[in-house]
Design a protein around this motif. Structure first.
Motif, PDB file in Angstrom:
ATOM      1  N   UNK A 135       0.847  -1.184   0.000  1.00  0.00           N
ATOM      2  CA  UNK A 135       0.000   0.000   0.000  1.00  0.00           C
ATOM      3  C   UNK A 135       0.885   1.238   0.000  1.00  0.00           C
ATOM      4  N   UNK A 136       0.293   2.369  -0.312  1.00  0.00           N
ATOM      5  CA  UNK A 136       1.031   3.628  -0.335  1.00  0.00           C
ATOM      6  C   UNK A 136       1.618   3.900   1.048  1.00  0.00           C
ATOM      7  N   UNK A 137       0.862   3.628   2.098  1.00  0.00           N
ATOM      8  CA  UNK A 137       1.346   3.858   3.464  1.00  0.00           C
ATOM      9  C   UNK A 137       2.495   2.916   3.811  1.00  0.00           C
ATOM     10  N   UNK A 138       2.418   1.657   3.381  1.00  0.00           N
ATOM     11  CA  UNK A 138       3.508   0.715   3.636  1.00  0.00           C
ATOM     12  C   UNK A 138       4.784   1.163   2.928  1.00  0.00           C
ATOM     13  N   UNK A 139       4.646   1.664   1.708  1.00  0.00           N
ATOM     14  CA  UNK A 139       5.812   2.147   0.961  1.00  0.00           C
ATOM     15  C   UNK A 139       6.427   3.357   1.667  1.00  0.00           C
ATOM     16  N   UNK A 140       5.565   4.263   2.167  1.00  0.00           N
ATOM     17  CA  UNK A 140       6.053   5.432   2.886  1.00  0.00           C
ATOM     18  C   UNK A 140       6.792   5.016   4.162  1.00  0.00           C
ATOM     19  N   UNK A 141       6.217   4.063   4.925  1.00  0.00           N
ATOM     20  CA  UNK A 141       6.867   3.600   6.153  1.00  0.00           C
ATOM     21  C   UNK A 141       8.207   2.937   5.852  1.00  0.00           C
ATOM     22  N   UNK A 142       8.265   2.134   4.790  1.00  0.00           N
ATOM     23  CA  UNK A 142       9.517   1.466   4.423  1.00  0.00           C
ATOM     24  C   UNK A 142      10.575   2.500   4.030  1.00  0.00           C
ATOM     25  N   UNK A 143      10.173   3.523   3.276  1.00  0.00           N
ATOM     26  CA  UNK A 143      11.106   4.569   2.874  1.00  0.00           C
ATOM     27  C   UNK A 143      11.616   5.337   4.098  1.00  0.00           C
ATOM     28  N   UNK A 144      10.710   5.686   5.014  1.00  0.00           N
ATOM     29  CA  UNK A 144      11.123   6.421   6.214  1.00  0.00           C
ATOM     30  C   UNK A 144      12.048   5.582   7.092  1.00  0.00           C
ATOM     31  N   UNK A 145      11.753   4.293   7.203  1.00  0.00           N
ATOM     32  CA  UNK A 145      12.606   3.406   7.999  1.00  0.00           C
ATOM     33  C   UNK A 145      14.006   3.307   7.385  1.00  0.00           C
ATOM     34  N   UNK A 146      14.080   3.198   6.072  1.00  0.00           N
ATOM     35  CA  UNK A 146      15.370   3.133   5.391  1.00  0.00           C
ATOM     36  C   UNK A 146      16.140   4.431   5.587  1.00  0.00           C
ATOM     37  N   UNK A 147      15.456   5.570   5.472  1.00  0.00           N
ATOM     38  CA  UNK A 147      16.110   6.859   5.678  1.00  0.00           C
ATOM     39  C   UNK A 147      16.650   6.983   7.105  1.00  0.00           C
ATOM     40  N   UNK A 148      15.884   6.489   8.090  1.00  0.00           N
ATOM     41  CA  UNK A 148      16.347   6.529   9.479  1.00  0.00           C
ATOM     42  C   UNK A 148      17.586   5.662   9.672  1.00  0.00           C
ATOM     43  N   UNK A 149      17.584   4.476   9.075  1.00  0.00           N
ATOM     44  CA  UNK A 149      18.747   3.592   9.192  1.00  0.00           C
ATOM     45  C   UNK A 149      19.977   4.217   8.541  1.00  0.00           C
ATOM     46  N   UNK A 150      19.808   4.820   7.381  1.00  0.00           N
ATOM     47  CA  UNK A 150      20.929   5.492   6.721  1.00  0.00           C
ATOM     48  C   UNK A 150      21.440   6.662   7.560  1.00  0.00           C
ATOM     49  N   UNK A 151      20.521   7.395   8.158  1.00  0.00           N
ATOM     50  CA  UNK A 151      20.903   8.515   9.000  1.00  0.00           C
ATOM     51  C   UNK A 151      21.706   8.043  10.212  1.00  0.00           C
ATOM     52  N   UNK A 152      21.294   6.924  10.813  1.00  0.00           N
ATOM     53  CA  UNK A 152      22.032   6.366  11.950  1.00  0.00           C
ATOM     54  C   UNK A 152      23.422   5.912  11.524  1.00  0.00           C
ATOM     55  N   UNK A 153      23.511   5.327  10.348  1.00  0.00           N
ATOM     56  CA  UNK A 153      24.799   4.858   9.865  1.00  0.00           C
ATOM     57  C   UNK A 153      25.750   6.024   9.618  1.00  0.00           C
ATOM     58  N   UNK A 154      25.246   7.155   9.159  1.00  0.00           N
ATOM     59  CA  UNK A 154      26.079   8.330   8.912  1.00  0.00           C
ATOM     60  C   UNK A 154      26.615   8.914  10.217  1.00  0.00           C
ATOM     61  N   UNK A 155      25.789   8.812  11.293  1.00  0.00           N
ATOM     62  CA  UNK A 155      26.190   9.381  12.570  1.00  0.00           C
ATOM     63  C   UNK A 155      27.279   8.579  13.267  1.00  0.00           C
TER      64      UNK A 155
END
Length: 162
Positions: A135-155
């Motif tokens: 669903x559109x919401x599932x895709x949004x949640x997956x994208x946000x989760x990936x962005x959070x993981x990438x952000x943590x990795x950068x820190x």
């Protein structure tokens, strides 16, 4: 011949569309939203059924579901035995309109979030494409989760090299 067939099909399209609209009667249409110029109770029943089917509004949050239900109850109470919204006092009309807009806004967002989107993807290391439906919401949640993981990795700081 092909052009003639296409022109006749295009000429009949408005007639078919108007027949579908007229045959719906007072039933609720998710595309149209809650419309108080039609029978409210029929639309209310259709909304409650759509909320419970698990498909039309699959991504509606429990809080929003409760807000929609309570708004429908308030509209029902405000309308009472009145045949038309025009028979209500001005202050009550405003309340009914505000509740109607709240219901339409929440249901429109939930319906959009519940829309299923399928893509063909090749898994890493494979040449076979598979269907991936979310669903559109599932895709949004997956994208946000990936962005959070990438952000943590950068820190995470690398140890200092000597």
């Amino acid at each position: 011949m092909y052009k003639l067939l296409m022109l006749s099909a295009l000429a009949l399209a408005p007639l078919v569309a108007s027949a579908n609209i007229q045959s719906q009667g007072d039933a609720f249409s998710p595309e149209k939203g809650l419309d108080l110029s039609s029978s409210f109770e029929a639309q209310r029943t259709a909304i409650v059924t759509a909320l419970g089917d698990g498909k039309t509004y699959a991504e509606i949050s429990p809080d929003d579901r409760q807000r929609v239900t309570s708004s429908l109850n308030r509209i029902s109470g405000l309308l009472g035995d009145v045949q038309s919204v025009n028979q209500l006092p001005a202050a009550t009309k405003v309340e009914v309109f505000n509740e109607q807009e709240l219901v339409n806004t929440l249901l429109t967002q939930a319906r959009e979030d519940s829309r299923l989107v399928c893509t063909r993807e090749k898994k890493v290391g494979s040449h076979r494409a598979t269907n991936s439906c979310m669903t559109v919401a599932e895709r949004r949640r997956a994208r946000e989760e990936t962005e959070q993981q990438l952000s943590k990795m950068r820190r995470v700081q690398m140890p200092a090299a000597n």
